[in-house]
Enzyme design. Sequence first.
Site, mmCIF file in Angstrom:
data_model
loop_
_atom_site.group_PDB
_atom_site.id
_atom_site.type_symbol
_atom_site.label_atom_id
_atom_site.label_comp_id
_atom_site.label_asym_id
_atom_site.label_seq_id
_atom_site.Cartn_x
_atom_site.Cartn_y
_atom_site.Cartn_z
ATOM 1 N N MET A 50 27.066 -94.455 79.454
ATOM 2 C CA MET A 50 27.682 -95.705 79.904
ATOM 3 C C MET A 50 28.181 -95.555 81.339
ATOM 4 O O MET A 50 28.629 -94.483 81.739
ATOM 5 C CB MET A 50 28.842 -96.080 78.977
ATOM 6 C CG MET A 50 28.390 -96.487 77.594
ATOM 7 S SD MET A 50 29.757 -96.869 76.488
ATOM 8 C CE MET A 50 30.488 -98.273 77.283
ATOM 9 N N GLY A 79 24.760 -96.578 85.748
ATOM 10 C CA GLY A 79 23.912 -97.348 86.650
ATOM 11 C C GLY A 79 22.553 -97.726 86.086
ATOM 12 O O GLY A 79 21.633 -98.035 86.846
ATOM 13 N N LYS A 80 22.401 -97.729 84.765
ATOM 14 C CA LYS A 80 21.106 -98.072 84.160
ATOM 15 C C LYS A 80 20.703 -99.508 84.458
ATOM 16 O O LYS A 80 19.556 -99.766 84.848
ATOM 17 C CB LYS A 80 21.143 -97.838 82.646
ATOM 18 C CG LYS A 80 21.361 -96.397 82.249
ATOM 19 C CD LYS A 80 21.415 -96.217 80.750
ATOM 20 C CE LYS A 80 22.505 -97.015 80.080
ATOM 21 N NZ LYS A 80 23.871 -96.597 80.424
ATOM 22 N N THR A 124 26.875 -112.179 75.383
ATOM 23 C CA THR A 124 27.136 -113.487 76.000
ATOM 24 C C THR A 124 28.093 -113.400 77.186
ATOM 25 O O THR A 124 28.643 -114.418 77.610
ATOM 26 C CB THR A 124 27.715 -114.450 74.946
ATOM 27 O OG1 THR A 124 28.902 -113.863 74.391
ATOM 28 C CG2 THR A 124 26.707 -114.718 73.842
ATOM 29 N N ARG A 125 28.262 -112.232 77.750
ATOM 30 C CA ARG A 125 29.223 -112.073 78.850
ATOM 31 C C ARG A 125 28.832 -112.866 80.093
ATOM 32 O O ARG A 125 29.681 -113.328 80.829
ATOM 33 C CB ARG A 125 29.365 -110.595 79.218
ATOM 34 C CG ARG A 125 29.996 -109.750 78.150
ATOM 35 C CD ARG A 125 29.970 -108.302 78.520
ATOM 36 N NE ARG A 125 28.576 -107.828 78.517
ATOM 37 C CZ ARG A 125 28.209 -106.621 78.890
ATOM 38 N NH1 ARG A 125 29.113 -105.762 79.315
ATOM 39 N NH2 ARG A 125 26.946 -106.261 78.842
ATOM 40 N N ASP A 180 16.820 -105.258 79.287
ATOM 41 C CA ASP A 180 18.173 -104.711 79.421
ATOM 42 C C ASP A 180 18.745 -104.460 78.034
ATOM 43 O O ASP A 180 18.538 -105.258 77.117
ATOM 44 C CB ASP A 180 19.060 -105.697 80.191
ATOM 45 C CG ASP A 180 20.393 -105.088 80.593
ATOM 46 O OD1 ASP A 180 20.402 -103.923 81.030
ATOM 47 O OD2 ASP A 180 21.418 -105.783 80.476
ATOM 48 N N GLU A 181 19.471 -103.378 77.869
ATOM 49 C CA GLU A 181 20.093 -102.996 76.594
ATOM 50 C C GLU A 181 19.047 -102.898 75.479
ATOM 51 O O GLU A 181 19.206 -103.441 74.388
ATOM 52 C CB GLU A 181 21.199 -103.993 76.211
ATOM 53 C CG GLU A 181 22.306 -104.127 77.233
ATOM 54 C CD GLU A 181 23.187 -102.884 77.366
ATOM 55 O OE1 GLU A 181 23.036 -101.928 76.572
ATOM 56 O OE2 GLU A 181 24.031 -102.865 78.270
#
Length: 121
Positions: A28, A31-32, A59-60, A97-98
Amino acid sequence: MSYINLPTVLPISPSKTRGQIQVILGPMFSGKSTELMRRVRRFQIAQYKCLVIKYAKDTRYSNSFSTHDRNTMDALPACMLKDVAQEALGVAVIGIDEGQFFPDIVDFCETMANTGKTVIV
């Protein structure tokens, strides 16, 4: 499991379409997401058609994915990658992403790479 019907191509065939899967790893805050954004932007500058997919339950930042330093990029939200397979077929580069949140990540990436796409996870 394949999401699309592909013609069978022998491994020794010179006309075999070749894509690639690029995996960005790290803990975490390493910088991924920033690296994913950097790679996708390089392909965009080179005039490749790109698609970024983010996990829908994150949902950020509404319909974009964001780095911790608040840089954002438009992204297509999804809970299952198979749901956005048709959109992904229309581009050359797919950023995810993720990726750890998608249960079908392995099958999707393999299928897209086998159609000649560059997949960045």
